[in-house]
Write an enzyme that holds these catalytic residues in place. Sequence first.
Site, PDB file in Angstrom:
ATOM      1  N   ASP A   1      -4.737   1.831   5.811  1.00 16.15           N
ATOM      2  CA  ASP A   1      -4.667   2.630   4.735  1.00 16.15           C
ATOM      3  C   ASP A   1      -6.028   3.616   4.781  1.00 16.15           C
ATOM      4  OD1 ASP A   1      -3.148   1.377   3.511  1.00 16.15           O
ATOM      5  OD2 ASP A   1      -4.285   0.206   2.091  1.00 16.15           O
TER       6      ASP A   1
ATOM      7  N   HIS B   1       2.862   0.342   1.938  1.00 14.05           N
ATOM      8  CA  HIS B   1       3.541   0.287   0.595  1.00 14.05           C
ATOM      9  C   HIS B   1       4.970  -0.521   0.543  1.00 14.05           C
ATOM     10  CE1 HIS B   1       4.200   5.017  -0.024  1.00 14.05           C
ATOM     11  NE2 HIS B   1       5.104   4.427   0.609  1.00 14.05           N
TER      12      HIS B   1
END
Length: 451
Positions: free
Chosen positions: A245, A286
């Site tokens: 991320d 995700h």
Amino acid sequence: MKTLQLSALVAGLSVLVSAEGVPKTPQIFAHPKEPKNFQPGRLNRPHGRVCKVTPDATDSGPAILAAAHKCNHGGTVFLPSGDFVIATALDLTFLDDVDFAIWGNITFKQDIDLWPTQAFQYSYQSASMFWRFGGKNVNIYGDGKGVIDGAGQFWWSAMAKNSSVMRPCLLGTDGLHHATISGLKMLNPPGWFNLISNSTDVLVSDMTMLVGSQLTGAPAKNTDGWDIYRSSNIVIQNSVIVNTDGKTNFQSMGLLRKVLIRADCVSFKPNSTQVVVQGLDCTGSHGISVGSLGQYQGETDLVEDLYIYNITMTNAGDFARIKVWPGVPPNVTGSTSGGGLGLVRNVTYENMHSVNNDHVISVSQCYYAKSQDACNQYPSKLVIEDILFKDFEGTTSKKYDPKIGDLTCSSPDVCHNIEVVNINVTPPSGKAAVFNCVNMQDSNLGNVTCA
Ligand SMILES: *[C@@H]1O[C@H](CO)[C@@H](O)[C@H](O)[C@H]1NC(C)=O
Ligand SMILES: *[C@@H]1O[C@H](CO)[C@@H](O)[C@H](O)[C@H]1NC(C)=O
Ligand SMILES: *[C@@H]1O[C@H](CO)[C@@H](O)[C@H](O)[C@H]1NC(C)=O
Ligand SMILES: *[C@@H]1O[C@H](CO)[C@@H](O)[C@H](O)[C@H]1NC(C)=O
Ligand SMILES: *[C@@H]1O[C@H](CO)[C@@H](O)[C@H](O)[C@H]1NC(C)=O
Ligand SMILES: *[C@@H]1O[C@H](CO)[C@@H](O)[C@H](O)[C@H]1NC(C)=O
Ligand SMILES: *[C@@H]1O[C@H](CO)[C@@H](O)[C@H](O)[C@H]1NC(C)=O
Ligand SMILES: *[C@@H]1O[C@H](CO)[C@@H](O)[C@H](O)[C@H]1NC(C)=O
């Protein structure tokens, strides 16, 4: 080894007469689950002719294409150890009974002006491909040696300056049937790792996919593991995916805020049916996501008969996820941000291991909604039914503690028979886990506590 040199025909390509030292089709099988009548590539095939391509750091494209033509119909295209740079888009959609043994390191020329003139482009989500595989009876394998290196940092840095830079996916299929893809290491794609489109009976196994950005201002973006689109009878299994991320500044968009970037580990895009995903170890994405669906007004998206089994997910935003765009006001036409119709039916997530994910289950019909009010006012009409979330265990992060999931449908009319069974997930505080539940009247939430 006897080698017949065909350098007069194509530089960098030789046809081997002896199969000595040449890779063999790996014997891989869908396990433990598979779709009904699943028929991936032919495994017990003889070598046939072997077309060995010489590594070329300027442009290996023409030699690979020539090898594919020469060894099509029963042969093997062999890319031995060494660096292959591709600077010409490769349309490999004519394949018929051929293996691609990739033992070398494949990269694509780092040139943002070149690929818009070369890459295969699709209207759906502006997808594009450096090379595309199609045809039937094809095995593509790396035997744990082959690397496809997207040099992502180059593209992410360009994108931090201009968000519209084209970022082709690292491996694309368009019309591929009866095929296996296995044993490849894939690194740092410009955008998505894999797009499987218009394809049937494809087994993907034993892949290692890694993303890591060195630059804080230009992290990885949209590095989805697999996007499945207009395809059925697909199995993805036994693979490791690490998606980091990061936060990025969209300078070209004049935004000062930093945006958290995450990608899906696997995404079931419109018309993904009969898909099994099993034995994956995903970090930092995700989730394993149905959707996003309903993005395009006037289109009908179908996602049916998915079985997602035995997945470990670590440090992700969501884990098991269904994401649908909201509806649109009645006076809007041609929307590309919601208003689409469709159906998500018969999806099972079972035997799921959660490590420090923000949510373990997320069903939402307000994807990219302007606001919750706007979403409530024009709810999605896309139906979600016969969904089973079963046997989840592990932990969540502290982000929403003690909430571990969202079960939110935009109206009571569109969600039916969503079943949630045996969720043994503990938030870090040790409090009793709760879900946010909206419009779930027609469902069986077992012993889940709705806050
Ligand atoms: C692959 O080749 C590229 C370009 O030559 C190089 O930058 C990269 O380090 C290589 N990757 C691996 C894993 O060998
Ligand atoms: C941004 O990239 C797009 C796509 O390649 C291109 O059309 C556009 O001109 C670029 N914009 C700038 C400001 O460079
Ligand atoms: C899939 O097939 C359709 C219909 O032939 C075609 O228009 C489209 O370009 C193909 N590929 C993708 C990614 O949609
Ligand atoms: C999905 O399938 C439905 C039903 O066959 C069809 O109407 C729709 O156009 C398909 N969508 C895409 C994106 O191919
Ligand atoms: C679950 O997947 C892992 C690989 O991630 C594998 O080692 C294990 O055997 C699988 N378990 C079951 C029950 O299929
Ligand atoms: C639901 O999907 C699974 C997995 O593809 C399949 O085995 C099963 O037959 C489907 N059930 C129905 C009722 O279609
Ligand atoms: C739709 O109607 C609303 C309310 O009258 C208005 O604010 C909006 O601009 C209209 N949108 C379009 C695309 O016509
Ligand atoms: C729900 O029931 C399962 C057993 O079926 C149990 O392991 C789990 O702890 C229960 N969860 C809650 C929140 O009570």
